[in-house]
Design a protein around this motif. Structure first.
Motif, mmCIF file in Angstrom:
data_model
loop_
_atom_site.group_PDB
_atom_site.id
_atom_site.type_symbol
_atom_site.label_atom_id
_atom_site.label_comp_id
_atom_site.label_asym_id
_atom_site.label_seq_id
_atom_site.Cartn_x
_atom_site.Cartn_y
_atom_site.Cartn_z
ATOM 1 N N GLY A 170 -11.264 -2.832 5.619
ATOM 2 C CA GLY A 170 -9.938 -2.427 5.170
ATOM 3 C C GLY A 170 -9.144 -1.413 6.318
ATOM 4 N N SER A 171 -9.528 -1.500 7.364
ATOM 5 C CA SER A 171 -9.069 -0.497 8.630
ATOM 6 C C SER A 171 -7.652 -1.392 8.862
ATOM 7 N N GLY A 172 -7.284 -2.588 8.523
ATOM 8 C CA GLY A 172 -6.005 -2.817 8.836
ATOM 9 C C GLY A 172 -5.879 -4.241 9.906
ATOM 10 N N LYS A 173 -7.101 -4.867 9.932
ATOM 11 C CA LYS A 173 -7.073 -5.939 10.899
ATOM 12 C C LYS A 173 -6.278 -7.176 10.472
ATOM 13 N N THR A 174 -6.123 -7.423 9.031
ATOM 14 C CA THR A 174 -5.175 -8.605 8.826
ATOM 15 C C THR A 174 -3.976 -8.220 8.923
ATOM 16 N N THR A 175 -3.398 -7.260 8.633
ATOM 17 C CA THR A 175 -1.985 -6.620 8.736
ATOM 18 C C THR A 175 -1.677 -6.543 10.295
ATOM 19 N N ARG A 206 -14.418 -14.485 2.216
ATOM 20 C CA ARG A 206 -13.560 -13.996 1.341
ATOM 21 C C ARG A 206 -12.104 -14.941 1.419
ATOM 22 N N THR A 234 -4.380 2.379 13.335
ATOM 23 C CA THR A 234 -3.459 2.056 12.227
ATOM 24 C C THR A 234 -3.194 3.260 11.161
ATOM 25 N N ASP A 261 1.220 6.447 9.895
ATOM 26 C CA ASP A 261 2.258 7.127 9.163
ATOM 27 C C ASP A 261 1.584 7.711 7.877
ATOM 28 N N THR A 311 2.244 1.913 12.343
ATOM 29 C CA THR A 311 2.897 2.933 11.511
ATOM 30 C C THR A 311 3.532 2.550 10.222
ATOM 31 N N GLU A 348 3.233 -0.470 6.764
ATOM 32 C CA GLU A 348 2.636 -1.764 6.040
ATOM 33 C C GLU A 348 3.305 -2.880 6.649
HETATM 34 N N1 LIG Z 1 0.571 2.707 5.829
HETATM 35 C C1 LIG Z 1 0.062 1.802 6.405
HETATM 36 N N2 LIG Z 1 -0.788 1.081 5.814
HETATM 37 C C2 LIG Z 1 -1.364 -0.079 6.792
HETATM 38 C C3 LIG Z 1 -1.279 0.010 7.892
HETATM 39 N N3 LIG Z 1 -2.160 -0.894 8.351
HETATM 40 C C4 LIG Z 1 -2.629 -1.487 7.307
HETATM 41 N N4 LIG Z 1 -2.271 -0.956 6.125
HETATM 42 C C5 LIG Z 1 -2.704 -1.212 4.800
HETATM 43 O O1 LIG Z 1 -4.062 -0.955 4.775
HETATM 44 C C6 LIG Z 1 -4.576 -2.025 3.822
HETATM 45 C C7 LIG Z 1 -5.687 -2.727 4.402
HETATM 46 O O2 LIG Z 1 -5.005 -3.598 5.332
HETATM 47 P P1 LIG Z 1 -5.711 -4.906 5.668
HETATM 48 O O3 LIG Z 1 -4.746 -5.301 6.994
HETATM 49 O O4 LIG Z 1 -5.985 -5.824 4.535
HETATM 50 O O5 LIG Z 1 -7.046 -4.519 6.381
HETATM 51 P P2 LIG Z 1 -8.318 -5.387 7.064
HETATM 52 O O6 LIG Z 1 -8.984 -4.703 8.067
HETATM 53 O O7 LIG Z 1 -7.687 -6.665 7.142
HETATM 54 O O8 LIG Z 1 -9.172 -5.710 5.460
HETATM 55 P P3 LIG Z 1 -10.454 -6.323 5.281
HETATM 56 O O9 LIG Z 1 -9.949 -7.845 5.892
HETATM 57 O O10 LIG Z 1 -10.645 -6.357 3.714
HETATM 58 O O11 LIG Z 1 -11.624 -5.896 6.042
HETATM 59 C C8 LIG Z 1 -3.306 -2.850 3.270
HETATM 60 O O12 LIG Z 1 -2.945 -2.140 2.223
HETATM 61 C C9 LIG Z 1 -2.505 -2.628 4.364
HETATM 62 O O13 LIG Z 1 -1.035 -2.667 3.765
HETATM 63 C C10 LIG Z 1 -0.553 0.743 8.591
HETATM 64 O O14 LIG Z 1 -0.268 0.871 9.963
HETATM 65 N N5 LIG Z 1 0.165 1.929 7.897
#
Ligand SMILES: Nc1nc2c(ncn2[C@@H]2O[C@H](COP(=O)(O)OP(=O)(O)OP(=O)(O)O)[C@@H](O)[C@H]2O)c(=O)[nH]1
Ligand SMILES: [Mg+2]
Length: 444
Positions: free
Chosen positions: A109-114, A139, A246, A249, A273, A275
């Motif tokens: 959930g740290s924001g890797k995929t985004t 997954r 990440t 914001d 900064t 989503e």
């Molecule tokens: N506000 C904000 N939200 C973010 C940012 N980066 C990611 N998110 C949100 O954080 C949540 C998790 O982001 P993901 O990119 O799915 O994180 P992940 O690390 O891929 O998660 P896993 O694959 O489950 O480990 C999502 O709801 C994103 O929209 C950011 O810079 N700002």
């Protein structure tokens, strides 16, 4: 997200900015406030101790430079320290190799995929052809998420059937990149906890197999102090080449951002900064420090004033102020200098003797009044500028018409200026600094 820290630092420093002299007790008081502000922002205590120590040392040793006030210099010192704090490590984003492999690792959930999608957009802008890779075989939903993002930004996404071992996914991605002539591969790995040895071993295996040119650790800025431990754990498993912070914001206190690089020595390369896929910023320590202090203007001014303000001219002006010979002509010269340096009212506080009117000046700039004041003075003859007492009714009307302003505005400027002249004469001989607090920067 740095709002609280910003507010506190700004308040502390605002007390100092207007001052020409700062003593050791002032510095101590400010250092105490800065220390509290950083600790409250959740900055690592060791980092705080070092930084505040250096700020204090530099501030006490500061000599008051020409036209700059000591308070402003302290702002500059604090800013320089923040910049240094944020400047740790190698911050260049590398794209060597064909394909260049970028691996994103981090906690769940740290924001890797985004971030993977954001980076894909970023490298497209750099003229590259990226391939996004769902390197999370556990997954299927994770691959779906990446596929959706890829589609939205028009970047191909490689995924393998669920259950394919991660190393095979990565190898398959390399073949796919060749087939699609893609020169950059962005690996979105599975989120993991630092305690999960199997998964930590897996990213180490990816690293050995494909030697990513960048292994970016994605850190949620809201993590706080713990982020440092996380970074250390990932750093032990793979050679992390940079950090992506990440959710900048969000409403985190920002301490992680300020300490993580210093403690681990790993440079911050990007900031997330928001989503959306365009919410990625290349990390600039100076900009973030400026944002935290909210004093970007003052800093720019300190620098620009050092370059622009002609020391001799400043000296001449101070002399005039002291002898109460300051005329509307000198004022016009100042207005021009102000505009030469940029449209920032703050810089008025740099002009010797005009300290304290920065806020008024900024407001005046915002209302376009500096230009109006300039127009009024420009519509006067030399003689009128030197001796406003000769400006009678018909001259005032002429000046108003000539400057495109109103008689009321002209009257107000002249009245205020003459009042100040009278005041200066009364104070004659006293030091000029600070005396002109009420000089009209614009007709009010
Ligand atoms: N506000 C904000 N939200 C973010 C940012 N980066 C990611 N998110 C949100 O954080 C949540 C998790 O982001 P993901 O990119 O799915 O994180 P992940 O690390 O891929 O998660 P896993 O694959 O489950 O480990 C999502 O709801 C994103 O929209 C950011 O810079 N700002
Ligand atoms: Mg993910």
């Amino acid at each position: 997200m740095f709002d609280t820290l910003s507010d506190r630092l700004r308040k502390t420093l605002a007390n100092l900015t207007g001052r020409g002299r700062v003593n050791e007790a002032d510095v101590d008081a400010a250092a105490r406030e800065i220390r509290l502000a950083l600790l409250e922002a959740d900055v690592n205590f060791k980092v705080v101790k070092d930084v505040v120590g250096r700020i204090r040392e530099k501030a006490v040793g500061t000599e008051i430079l020409g036209s700059l006030s000591a308070g402003q210099q302290i702002v500059k010192i604090v800013n320089d320290e923040l910049v240094e704090l944020l400047s740790v490590g190698d911050r260049t984003f590398k794209l060597q190799g064909n394909p260049a492999v970028i691996s994103l690792v981090g906690l769940q959930g740290s924001g890797k995929t985004t971030t993977a999608a954001k980076l894909a957009r970023h490298v497209v802008k750099l003229g590259r052809r990226p391939l996004l890779v769902a390197a999370d075989p556990y997954r299927p939903a994770a691959a779906d998420q990446l596929a959706t993002l890829g589609k939205a930004i028009d970047v191909p996404v490689y995924r393998a059937p669920a259950g394919t071992p991660t190393l095979d996914v990565v190898r398959g991605a390399l073949d796919e990149a060749k087939r699609l002539t893609r020169d950059t591969i962005i690996l979105d790995t599975a989120g993991r906890t630092t305690l999960d040895e199997t998964l930590m071993g897996e990213i180490a295996a990816i690293d050995k197999a494909v030697h990513p040119v960048e292994t970016l650790l994605v850190v949620d800025a809201m993590t706080g102090q713990e982020a440092v431990t996380v970074a250390q754990a990932f750093g032990a498993a793979v050679p992390v080449t940079g950090l992506v912070l990440t959710k900048i914001d969000g409403d985190a206190r920002g301490g992680a951002a300020l300490s993580i690089a210093t403690v681990t020595g790993i440079g911050v390369k990007f900031m997330g900064t928001g989503e959306k896929t365009d919410a990625l910023e290349v990390f600039h320590p100076d900009r973030l420090a400026g944002r935290i202090l909210g004093m970007g203007d003052v800093l720019t001014l300190v620098e620009r004033a050092q370059e622009t303000v002609d020391a001799a001219q400043a000296q001449r002006l101070e002399e005039k102020l002291r002898k109460a010979e300051f005329t509307l002509e000198d004022f016009l010269e100042q207005l021009q200098q102000v505009q030469k340096m940029g449209p920032i009212g703050q810089l008025v506080s740099m002009v010797p003797g005009l300290g304290g009117m920065a806020k008024d000046a900024q407001a005046a700039v915002d209302r376009g009044e500096l230009k109006r004041t300039e127009a009024i003075i420009r519509s006067m003859t030399r003689h009128e500028r030197r001796d406003p007492a000769v400006i009678n009714g018909s001259r005032r009307r002429r000046i108003a018409t000539g400057s495109g302003t109103s008689l009321t505005e002209v009257n107000r400027l002249i009245k205020q200026f003459m009042e100040i002249q009278r005041l200066m004469k009364q104070l004659g001989g006293a030091r000029g600094r600070g005396m002109l607090g009420g000089l009209p920067v614009g007709p009010r």
